[in-house]
Design a protein around this motif. Structure first.
Motif, PDB file in Angstrom:
ATOM      1  N   UNK A  74      49.824  96.746  36.744  1.00 31.81           N
ATOM      2  CA  UNK A  74      48.928  96.253  35.706  1.00 31.81           C
ATOM      3  C   UNK A  74      47.627  97.029  35.684  1.00 31.81           C
ATOM      4  N   UNK A  75      46.698  96.517  34.868  1.00 32.51           N
ATOM      5  CA  UNK A  75      45.409  97.170  34.657  1.00 32.51           C
ATOM      6  C   UNK A  75      44.299  96.133  34.754  1.00 32.51           C
ATOM      7  N   UNK A  76      43.090  96.601  35.139  1.00 36.40           N
ATOM      8  CA  UNK A  76      41.995  95.668  35.363  1.00 36.40           C
ATOM      9  C   UNK A  76      40.664  96.376  35.121  1.00 36.40           C
ATOM     10  N   UNK A  77      39.667  95.601  34.722  1.00 38.12           N
ATOM     11  CA  UNK A  77      38.308  96.087  34.514  1.00 38.12           C
ATOM     12  C   UNK A  77      37.603  96.252  35.856  1.00 38.12           C
ATOM     13  N   UNK A  78      36.873  97.371  36.006  1.00 37.82           N
ATOM     14  CA  UNK A  78      36.156  97.649  37.257  1.00 37.82           C
ATOM     15  C   UNK A  78      34.811  98.283  36.925  1.00 37.82           C
ATOM     16  N   UNK A  79      33.753  97.830  37.584  1.00 39.50           N
ATOM     17  CA  UNK A  79      32.451  98.487  37.487  1.00 39.50           C
ATOM     18  C   UNK A  79      32.243  99.252  38.792  1.00 39.50           C
ATOM     19  N   UNK A  80      32.363 100.564  38.719  1.00 38.06           N
ATOM     20  CA  UNK A  80      32.240 101.408  39.905  1.00 38.06           C
ATOM     21  C   UNK A  80      30.759 101.698  40.164  1.00 38.06           C
ATOM     22  N   UNK A  81      30.052 100.694  40.678  1.00 37.42           N
ATOM     23  CA  UNK A  81      28.633 100.883  40.976  1.00 37.42           C
ATOM     24  C   UNK A  81      28.443 102.018  41.979  1.00 37.42           C
ATOM     25  N   UNK A  82      27.347 102.759  41.811  1.00 39.33           N
ATOM     26  CA  UNK A  82      27.088 103.945  42.613  1.00 39.33           C
ATOM     27  C   UNK A  82      25.601 104.019  42.960  1.00 39.33           C
ATOM     28  N   UNK A  83      25.297 104.326  44.207  1.00 37.96           N
ATOM     29  CA  UNK A  83      23.914 104.593  44.588  1.00 37.96           C
ATOM     30  C   UNK A  83      23.771 106.112  44.644  1.00 37.96           C
ATOM     31  N   UNK A  84      23.088 106.678  43.632  1.00 39.14           N
ATOM     32  CA  UNK A  84      23.113 108.126  43.461  1.00 39.14           C
ATOM     33  C   UNK A  84      22.393 108.880  44.580  1.00 39.14           C
ATOM     34  N   UNK A 143      35.609  93.305  40.229  1.00 39.10           N
ATOM     35  CA  UNK A 143      36.920  93.565  39.619  1.00 39.10           C
ATOM     36  C   UNK A 143      37.359  92.325  38.855  1.00 39.10           C
ATOM     37  N   UNK A 144      37.895  92.541  37.656  1.00 30.95           N
ATOM     38  CA  UNK A 144      38.376  91.432  36.845  1.00 30.95           C
ATOM     39  C   UNK A 144      37.596  91.307  35.550  1.00 30.95           C
ATOM     40  N   UNK A 145      37.876  90.276  34.783  1.00 27.89           N
ATOM     41  CA  UNK A 145      38.279  88.932  35.189  1.00 27.89           C
ATOM     42  C   UNK A 145      39.760  88.732  35.514  1.00 27.89           C
ATOM     43  N   UNK A 146      40.656  89.581  35.000  1.00 28.06           N
ATOM     44  CA  UNK A 146      42.087  89.354  35.241  1.00 28.06           C
ATOM     45  C   UNK A 146      42.809  90.688  35.311  1.00 28.06           C
ATOM     46  N   UNK A 147      43.984  90.659  35.916  1.00 27.82           N
ATOM     47  CA  UNK A 147      44.904  91.792  35.853  1.00 27.82           C
ATOM     48  C   UNK A 147      45.856  91.543  34.697  1.00 27.82           C
ATOM     49  N   UNK A 148      45.960  92.495  33.792  1.00 26.17           N
ATOM     50  CA  UNK A 148      46.916  92.413  32.686  1.00 26.17           C
ATOM     51  C   UNK A 148      48.138  93.247  33.036  1.00 26.17           C
ATOM     52  N   UNK A 149      49.318  92.645  32.965  1.00 25.02           N
ATOM     53  CA  UNK A 149      50.534  93.420  33.188  1.00 25.02           C
ATOM     54  C   UNK A 149      50.713  94.407  32.031  1.00 25.02           C
ATOM     55  N   UNK A 150      51.457  95.491  32.248  1.00 28.20           N
ATOM     56  CA  UNK A 150      51.543  96.544  31.227  1.00 28.20           C
ATOM     57  C   UNK A 150      51.992  96.071  29.847  1.00 28.20           C
ATOM     58  N   UNK A 151      52.806  95.022  29.794  1.00 25.20           N
ATOM     59  CA  UNK A 151      53.281  94.533  28.496  1.00 25.20           C
ATOM     60  C   UNK A 151      52.167  93.889  27.673  1.00 25.20           C
ATOM     61  N   UNK A 152      51.035  93.594  28.313  1.00 32.08           N
ATOM     62  CA  UNK A 152      49.887  93.020  27.605  1.00 32.08           C
ATOM     63  C   UNK A 152      49.052  94.091  26.894  1.00 32.08           C
ATOM     64  N   UNK A 153      49.248  95.352  27.281  1.00 27.02           N
ATOM     65  CA  UNK A 153      48.431  96.455  26.770  1.00 27.02           C
ATOM     66  C   UNK A 153      49.289  97.341  25.873  1.00 27.02           C
TER      67      UNK A 153
END
Length: 283
Positions: free
Chosen positions: A149-159, A181-191
């Motif tokens: 599946x796929x999920x939203x991620x904020x890859x915070x970085x301290x430069x 990470x999240x709010x949810x994991x979507x399985x591939x059929x959702x995208x």
């Protein structure tokens, strides 16, 4: 299917979202972990679900990261041409890979804590891949068979940690709370098309990142196949695919970074949105 985990930090239970309602499935699933993603658990869960027999979860209930702590988070750097350009970096000939500590993982709406001594905490909205079937030396043609599946991620970085303190990027990527990470994991059929998703990020209501996964330099099948040539990807592992232009490091005329009191909002088509309030490190 959309997979969530809900409850207090450290006490989260597995759930699902069906028709925009949240349901508890902890009587059907122990956890969304390596064991779950490695088998047919997603299909089994789909067949076992009957909403009439599920406990509905309040919309006010906290959401945690929608999967258990994985064996690894692998990130792809400079995977959008516009982001490479804004940071004055060359377009990579092969994917740039780095690790992010799994202890950075928090829920999608948990606070961002600016690290002790930090001066340049930055944001990066990213599409993340969740691995399903174990992957080692996978072909590009078969790569999507290994995606759960796929999920939203904020890859915070301290430069400053990342770029001015020597060594690898991992130091600037791995601070606590740096991986909501999240709010949810979507399985591939959702995208419908993972390579045509808008992704965006706001700071204090101002849109700073507004991109599309159609602009990935290295697409999802290539990334999964490529990484699997160097390491075994285990079920539940996360691959974060890179960020479009608009990060703090690339702001004009001068870079600027997050400070206590700021509010960061981000989202991806089909993968929901999240919000992090920025707070200072408290000893």
């Amino acid at each position: 299917m959309k997979l969530i985990k809900f409850g207090k930090p450290g006490q989260e239970k597995p759930g699902v979202i069906i028709d925009d309602k949240r349901y508890d499935v902890s009587h059907l699933v122990k956890d969304y972990d390596e064991n779950f993603f490695s088998g047919d658990a997603i299909e089994n869960l789909k067949s076992e679900i009957n909403t009439q027999n599920l406990l509905e979860i309040s919309a006010d209930e906290r959401l945690g990261s929608p999967l258990a702590r994985p064996s690894k988070i692998i990130c792809v750097g400079l995977n959008y041409k516009d982001h490479a350009a804004e940071t004055n970096a060359a377009i990579p000939q092969e994917p740039i890979l780095f690790f992010k500590a799994t202890t950075a993982i928090v829920g999608p709406n948990d606070d961002l804590i600016i690290p002790k001594t930090s001066t340049k905490t930055d944001w990066e909205v990213e599409l993340a891949i969740v691995i399903g079937k174990k992957a080692s030396y996978v072909s590009e043609e078969n790569a999507l068979e290994h995606v759960a599946g796929y999920v939203l991620h904020n890859d915070y970085s301290e430069r400053a940690f990342q770029l001015e303190r020597n060594g690898q990027w991992v130091k600037g990527k791995s601070c606590d709370t740096f991986a909501p990470i999240g709010p949810f994991i979507a399985t591939p059929d959702e995208i419908e098309d993972v390579h045509n998703l808008r992704l965006w990020l706001k700071v204090n209501g101002e849109i700073l990142q507004d991109g599309n996964t159609s602009n990935l330099i290295f697409d999802v099948p290539f990334i999964v196949s490529y990484i699997s040539q160097f390491m075994t990807l285990l079920p539940g592992d996360i691959i974060s695919t890179g960020t479009p232009a608009g990060v703090g490091l690339g702001q004009k005329p001068e870079p600027w970074y997050l400070k206590p009191g700021d509010v960061v909002e981000l989202g991806i088509d089909g993968l929901g949105s999240s919000t992090q309030k920025v707070k200072a490190y408290d000893e």
